[in-house]
Enzyme design. Structure first.
Site, PDB file in Angstrom:
ATOM      1  N   HIS A 128       0.816  -1.219   0.000  1.00 19.13           N
ATOM      2  CA  HIS A 128       0.000   0.000   0.000  1.00 19.13           C
ATOM      3  C   HIS A 128       0.852   1.273   0.000  1.00 19.13           C
ATOM      4  O   HIS A 128       0.341   2.356  -0.295  1.00 19.13           O
ATOM      5  CB  HIS A 128      -0.992  -0.005   1.175  1.00 19.13           C
ATOM      6  CG  HIS A 128      -0.400   0.298   2.506  1.00 19.13           C
ATOM      7  ND1 HIS A 128      -0.118  -0.663   3.448  1.00 19.13           N
ATOM      8  CD2 HIS A 128      -0.043   1.481   3.087  1.00 19.13           C
ATOM      9  CE1 HIS A 128       0.381  -0.104   4.526  1.00 19.13           C
ATOM     10  NE2 HIS A 128       0.444   1.201   4.339  1.00 19.13           N
ATOM     11  N   SER A 168       4.616   2.298   7.997  1.00 19.13           N
ATOM     12  CA  SER A 168       4.251   1.202   7.109  1.00 19.13           C
ATOM     13  C   SER A 168       5.428   0.769   6.240  1.00 19.13           C
ATOM     14  O   SER A 168       6.065   1.585   5.579  1.00 19.13           O
ATOM     15  CB  SER A 168       3.087   1.614   6.205  1.00 19.13           C
ATOM     16  OG  SER A 168       1.914   1.793   6.949  1.00 19.13           O
ATOM     17  N   ASP A 189       0.083  -7.576   1.400  1.00 15.21           N
ATOM     18  CA  ASP A 189       0.519  -6.189   1.557  1.00 15.21           C
ATOM     19  C   ASP A 189       2.048  -6.081   1.584  1.00 15.21           C
ATOM     20  O   ASP A 189       2.624  -5.424   2.442  1.00 15.21           O
ATOM     21  CB  ASP A 189      -0.074  -5.575   2.828  1.00 15.21           C
ATOM     22  CG  ASP A 189       0.056  -4.043   2.848  1.00 15.21           C
ATOM     23  OD1 ASP A 189       0.291  -3.460   1.776  1.00 15.21           O
ATOM     24  OD2 ASP A 189      -0.054  -3.459   3.936  1.00 15.21           O
TER      25      ASP A 189
END
Length: 319
Positions: free
Chosen positions: A137, A249, A176
């Site tokens: 992402h 992230s 992811d």
């Protein structure tokens, strides 16, 4: 019996002080049910115990106290034994326990800032060839990616180095995960991290993350493993009290040895200390099978190829 166990624990504590000075060319790593690890030469074994030479004395370890035993090859100079993947894209090592301060200083250079036109995230370098892991992402629907490396100079200060034209190698939207390749630099060698051999971390064990939360570069946060197998939408995650925020992230979650045990990727917005990381087993599966997730520059939906439906055949009736 209590006296014997206390004596064993006391000797184990001594082992941690001398592991760095071992001269064994061939030795075993013995993990106890308590989580402690011992390295030494097994002199004798039977159905009840092992006799292990740790260099300054011989330990008698009951078989019932042993969780696992693995063989390791260690160089005579005492360096940590390292194993690499078949294609040399990542490395695995049994590292000694150190303070977070030492580990952050050692592996901080391997953590990167990943930037796209729509935002930023974190990543970490796993190979001297420039391979870098991050979240899907973080680079989703992006093709122009830049990575900032924080290189430590001889004076001990960090120097920012932004590298553009980063290549997307593989993408896995389901887990992811994304694999990037940073162009090699003539005047800069990449610092890399080691991946954990397995997912043996347990609830309550100390962990820490390095990343760029909200753009605050090289931030270090610590916590513990809340649970190592939190099921969310069919995928198992490591739940941790380590503070995870937007910008973290794609960054690494380390154990107390400096081994990467997961990739931080999300948190619960309405809660504190509820962060999550993708376990290292998923990461290694993704890396080992990256050809199956290879990025296709010609398709905006990489990983999924859509073809035009075949034209309908006309029949005499339809005419």
């Amino acid at each position: 019996m209590i006296h014997n166990r206390c004596s064993l624990v006391g000797k184990i504590c001594l082992v941690f002080f001398i592991l760095g000075f071992s001269n064994y060319v061939s030795a075993d790593w013995i993990e106890l049910v308590s989580g402690h690890k011992i390295q030494g030469e097994v002199l004798k074994q039977n159905n009840t115990h092992l006799l292990v030479d740790i260099g300054i004395e011989v330990l008698r370890i009951p078989v019932e106290q042993i969780r696992s035993r693995t063989k390791s090859e260690q160089a005579p100079n005492g360096k940590v034994p390292i194993s690499k993947s078949k294609d040399d894209i990542y490395s695995i090592a049994e590292l000694p326990v150190k303070s977070i301060k030492e580990l952050a200083r050692t592996y901080g250079e391997a953590v990167t800032l990943v930037q796209t036109s729509s935002g930023l995230g974190s990543g970490f370098i796993i190979s001297e060839r420039g391979y870098c892991v991050t979240n899907y992402h973080v680079v989703e629907k992006e093709t122009r990616i830049a990575v900032t490396i924080f290189h430590r100079t001889k004076s001990g200060e960090f120097q920012r180095r932004q590298i553009k034209d980063v290549e997307i190698v593989a993408l896995n939207p389901f887990f992811d995960l994304a694999l990037l390749r940073i162009p090699l630099q003539k005047d800069l060698s990449f610092r890399t991290v080691y991946l954990a051999e397995n997912d043996k971390q347990r609830e309550g064990e100390e962990v820490f993350a390095i990343g760029n939360p909200l753009g605050l570069e090289r931030s270090v946060s610590r916590g513990i493993v809340s649970t190592r197998n939190r099921n969310m939408q069919g995928i198992v995650y490591i739940q941790t009290t380590t503070q995870i925020n937007p910008g973290n992230s794609g960054g690494p979650l380390f154990n107390s040895r400096g081994e990467v045990i997961g990739v931080t990727n999300m948190k619960l917005i309405l809660g504190e200390g509820l962060g999550f990381a993708i376990p290292i087993t998923y990461v290694k599966h993704f890396l080992n099978n990256r050809d199956a997730f290879a990025f296709d520059k010609t398709s905006p939906n990489t990983g999924y190829r859509y073809f035009d439906a075949p034209k309908r055949k006309t029949s005499d009736i339809e005419k």
